[in-house]
Design a protein around this motif. Structure first.
Motif: not given
Length: 419
Positions: A37-50
């Motif tokens: 869950a932590q790995s998935v939630e961290s994905a939104v911090n990637d600039r490609r995912m804004h």
């Protein structure tokens, strides 16, 4: 295009060369352990995912199944499961029964087995990842699915056009878009393509300084950043690209003038409603040939009958591998006006009428004067049933539910989109 529209375009310069933004999509993850869950939630911090709307939930496949029994499915579901082999496939079949056909699925599991991977891919799963999953790898997977050069557009396009001037296709389009935003709970973009006389701004009580004309007259210097700046948000999940509605210039376009703009919008919005003018030229013909759904709005009289017949025949030949146009009857029951009955209308040209909208002068007049939709003026009025039903139909959700109920899509192979 004016400088104030372009001034922030270079704001995307912090994106590294070769990186492509993931479009405006919804992702929901169902995780069985906290690290995933932590790995998935961290994905939104990637600039490609804004632009991505991502939420995580506890539980695996069974939690997802319960959720989607009563809620629409997102563009992407991420499932973590410790199951393997036939048990995993059986669980995914249960998920398939409540999934929209367009939904993609990524499975995260603990079994590092190439044969299991191959079986899942053959079943229709977009990707299988082995725990522990690193956030960059997950973002790469999502980017490959939705932002790769060869990826098909995300957004569903629905075009509305009148069989005859004054039939009310814009009113039907705007109210259906509103119903889409409420029923499907996804972002909807309304493109008012009647540049000289468009009414989307009026109907939603908006006066944005820029709109679709800035894009189409920009000499092809348009990208998703520019389109996002030109859009105006007028309600929850409702966005507009309004028409200028002035007669100070000519509006003659080549056949594919709007194609690039529509494709950009598709990549950034789940649902795109095209409000087309009542005219017939190269770009209207081309646009109608490329959209997912066409809705023809007609009144119950002889001129509309003739025009619907011509339009149906032409569009069927243009869209041989696509869904047939949907016919909506509008302004049914105008006092003292001779009318064709809807059954006579349908039988004469051998076409099904999806729904009819009764003439309610006071209700529609109040909505128009207030810049509101029918549901805002009277949420309990029976006319909303027609707009809600059409919204389910054009979103694809109605047909998916109907097919599932009839046992026409028994396995995950037909329910989950191939990766």
């Amino acid at each position: 295009m004016s400088d104030d529209i372009r001034q922030n375009v270079n704001g995307a310069s912090d994106i590294p060369s070769g990186a492509r933004l993931v479009p405006h999509i919804t992702i929901q993850a169902f995780c069985e352990n906290a690290m995933t869950a932590q790995s998935v939630e961290s994905a939104v911090n990637d600039r490609r995912m804004h632009k991505v709307a991502l939420t995580t939930h506890n539980g695996g496949i069974e939690a997802a199944v319960e959720t989607y029994k009563v809620n629409p499915t997102p563009n992407l579901i991420i499932i973590e499961s410790n199951l393997a082999g036939n048990d995993l496939l059986s669980a995914l079949d249960r998920l398939a029964e409540v999934c929209d056909a367009s939904t993609r699925v990524v499975v995260i599991g603990s079994v590092n087995d190439v044969e299991l991977y191959r079986r899942l891919i053959r079943y229709g799963v977009s990707e299988y990842m082995v725990t522990p999953v690193e956030t960059p790898a997950l973002v790469d997977t999502i980017s490959d699915l939705f932002a790769s050069e060869g990826a098909e557009p995300i957004g569903r396009t629905i075009a509305f056009i009148a069989a005859k001037g004054g039939a009310g296709s814009s009113t039907v389009a705007h109210n259906t878009a509103w119903a889409l935003s409420q029923q499907v709970r996804r972002d909807v973009l309304i493109m008012d393509m009647d540049l000289p006389f468009g009414t989307a701004g009026l109907n939603f009580n908006q006066e944005p300084p820029h709109g679709i004309a800035d894009a189409v007259f920009s000499n092809d210097d348009v990208d998703d950043v520019v389109i996002e700046r030109l859009m105006s948000k007028c309600a929850n999940h409702i966005n507009l690209l309004t028409a200028p509605a002035n007669l100070n210039r000519d509006y003659d376009f080549h056949d594919q003038a709007f194609e690039g703009i529509i494709e950009i919008c598709q990549k950034n919005m789940p649902l795109v409603v095209l409000d087309l003018p009542h005219t017939w030229n190269g770009w209207v013909r081309h646009t109608l040939s490329t959209v997912d759904e066409v809705v023809i709005v007609a009144e119950p009289d002889l001129a509309n009958l003739r025009n619907v017949k011509f339009m149906m025949d032409t569009l069927k030949s243009l869209r041989m591998s696509e869904a047939e146009p949907i016919l909506m009857m509008n302004k049914v029951g105008v006092p003292k006006r001779p009318e064709l009955s809807t059954s006579e209308f349908a039988n004469t040209i051998e076409v099904d009428i999806f729904a009819e909208i009764a003439f309610e002068a006071a209700l529609f007049g109040t909505a128009a004067n207030n810049g509101q939709m029918i549901a805002e003026v009277n949420n309990s009025h029976k006319l909303n049933d027609a707009f809600n039903g059409l919204a389910r139909r054009v979103s694809g959700r109605d047909s998916a539910m109907s097919n599932d109920a009839n046992g026409l899509l028994p396995g995950i192979l037909k329910k989950l989109k191939l990766g």
